[in-house]
Design an enzyme around this catalytic site. Structure first.
Site, PDB file in Angstrom:
ATOM      1  CG  LEU A  32      -1.814  -1.093   1.551  1.00 43.09           C
ATOM      2  CD1 LEU A  32      -2.729  -1.086   2.271  1.00 43.09           C
ATOM      3  CD2 LEU A  32      -2.557  -1.318   0.060  1.00 43.09           C
ATOM      4  CG  HIS A  36      -3.228   1.073  -2.206  1.00 44.74           C
ATOM      5  ND1 HIS A  36      -1.843   0.968  -2.526  1.00 44.74           N
ATOM      6  CD2 HIS A  36      -3.746   0.583  -3.289  1.00 44.74           C
ATOM      7  CE1 HIS A  36      -1.797   0.109  -3.500  1.00 44.74           C
ATOM      8  NE2 HIS A  36      -2.801  -0.335  -4.087  1.00 44.74           N
ATOM      9  N   GLY A 147      -8.752   3.524  -8.197  1.00 47.74           N
ATOM     10  CA  GLY A 147      -7.798   4.761  -8.734  1.00 47.74           C
ATOM     11  C   GLY A 147      -8.192   4.795 -10.070  1.00 47.74           C
ATOM     12  CD  GLU A 148     -10.289   9.674 -12.094  1.00 47.06           C
ATOM     13  OE1 GLU A 148      -9.469  10.655 -12.030  1.00 47.06           O
ATOM     14  OE2 GLU A 148     -11.587   9.856 -12.110  1.00 47.06           O
ATOM     15  CE  LYS A 149      -0.014   3.685 -11.925  1.00 43.35           C
ATOM     16  NZ  LYS A 149      -0.159   2.305 -11.885  1.00 43.35           N
ATOM     17  CD  GLN A 153      -7.847  -2.500 -11.994  1.00 44.63           C
ATOM     18  OE1 GLN A 153      -6.881  -3.674 -12.231  1.00 44.63           O
ATOM     19  NE2 GLN A 153      -7.686  -1.847 -10.909  1.00 44.63           N
ATOM     20  CB  SER A 186       2.625  -1.418  -5.814  1.00 46.28           C
ATOM     21  OG  SER A 186       1.393  -1.284  -5.098  1.00 46.28           O
ATOM     22  NE  ARG A 187       4.007  -4.041 -12.026  1.00 40.34           N
ATOM     23  CZ  ARG A 187       2.555  -4.562 -12.111  1.00 40.34           C
ATOM     24  NH1 ARG A 187       1.881  -3.690 -11.883  1.00 40.34           N
ATOM     25  NH2 ARG A 187       2.274  -5.930 -12.335  1.00 40.34           N
TER      26      ARG A 187
HETATM   27  O1  PAF Z   1      -5.675  -2.669  -8.922  1.00 42.53           O
HETATM   28  C1  PAF Z   1      -5.421  -3.691  -8.337  1.00 42.53           C
HETATM   29  O2  PAF Z   1      -4.593  -3.662  -7.585  1.00 42.53           O
HETATM   30  C2  PAF Z   1      -5.746  -5.000  -8.671  1.00 42.53           C
HETATM   31  O3  PAF Z   1      -5.672  -5.157 -10.186  1.00 42.53           O
HETATM   32  C3  PAF Z   1      -7.039  -5.508  -8.102  1.00 42.53           C
HETATM   33  C4  PAF Z   1      -8.323  -4.299  -8.476  1.00 42.53           C
HETATM   34  C5  PAF Z   1      -7.032  -5.445  -6.788  1.00 42.53           C
HETATM   35  C6  PAF Z   1      -7.580  -7.115  -8.625  1.00 42.53           C
HETATM   36  O4  PAF Z   1      -6.794  -7.795  -8.040  1.00 42.53           O
END
Ligand code: PAF
Length: 253
Positions: A32, A36, A147-149, A153, A186-187
């Site tokens: 996190l 987050h 998140g919009e980042k 997704q 996180s990366r």
């Molecule tokens: O954005 C993320 O961290 C992941 O793709 C999620 C939404 C937790 C699904 O594993």
């Protein structure tokens, strides 16, 4: 703060909550950061109860090395969650807990999930949508924060929720950036000190250089290996690797 490792124990706790209480949900893969933190703050502000999930979802990693190297900062994550008033953490350790079917059933979107990141990471969004669907079934949130980042997704999850009539409100939250402009991820923990100096050029270039070809060339000159840089639906999306770390970002045009 309650911590659950099994679906059964989590559901037992979930069933004790009064029906009229709202539940905010922040799904994560751990490690996190302030991005987050902002999702958790929105959730705690809007809802009676906040649930955080931490699960490094193997089905969304098309690259085994990426999965193996995904950062794990579990103890720090717990401390952050506690500080922010999270009520419960759902953190299954065993893949079988969420995939008793061994991933026999999956959510497959056939258009947008095949583009941009989906074109470069085959199966990635099947994994994301499937795990989010499972988590929504288990957690039964009133609202879920993304998140919009990860804009692709976010869009796919919004579309899945409306396609399957899921009773959850998806709340988009703004990308949190370093003062340099680098989007928190996180990366970023895996960038070398030299790469951290260069990484902010990704955001700076996509915002400052309007011409797409010139933006691509500029990023290449900085040492990025471009997966894609595309403008669509009034938004510019980019994914590019610096060394071993793949970064993504997007901005409204
Ligand atoms: O954005 C993320 O961290 C992941 O793709 C999620 C939404 C937790 C699904 O594993």
């Amino acid at each position: 703060m309650m911590i659950f490792e099994t679906v059964k124990k989590f559901q037992e706790w979930r069933n004790t909550l009064p029906k009229d209480q709202t539940l905010g949900f922040v799904p994560t893969m751990g490690a996190l950061h302030s991005g987050h933190e902002s999702l958790l703050r929105f959730s705690a502000h809007d809802n009676d109860v906040t649930v955080l999930s931490i699960f490094v979802n193997p089905t969304q990693f098309n690259n085994p090395d990426d999965l193996k190297n995904y950062p794990n900062t579990f103890e720090q994550d717990l401390a952050m969650a506690k500080k922010l008033g999270v009520d419960a953490i759902f953190a299954p350790k065993d893949m079988n807990e969420l995939y008793p079917d061994q991933y026999r059933f999956k959510i497959n979107e056939s258009e947008f999930s095949k583009e941009l990141c989906g074109a470069h990471r085959p199966g990635h969004f099947d994994g994301v949508l499937t795990v989010v669907m499972k988590l929504f079934q288990i957690v039964q949130p009133t609202r879920a924060y993304f998140g919009e980042k990860d804009h692709q997704q976010l869009t796919l999850i919004q579309d899945m929720v409306s396609s399957f009539f899921l009773p959850v409100q998806v709340i988009p939250c703004p990308t949190i950036r370093e003062t340099s402009g680098l989007a928190l991820s996180s990366r970023n923990l895996r960038l070398t000190p030299e790469e951290i100096q260069v990484a902010p050029k990704l955001y700076q270039t996509i915002t400052e250089i309007k011409d797409r070809d010139r933006a691509i060339k500029t990023l290449k000159d900085y040492g990025f290996k471009i997966d894609y840089l595309e403008d669509r639906n009034h938004r510019r999306y980019v994914a590019a690797a610096l060394g071993k770390v793949r970064l993504i970002d997007n901005v409204e045009l």
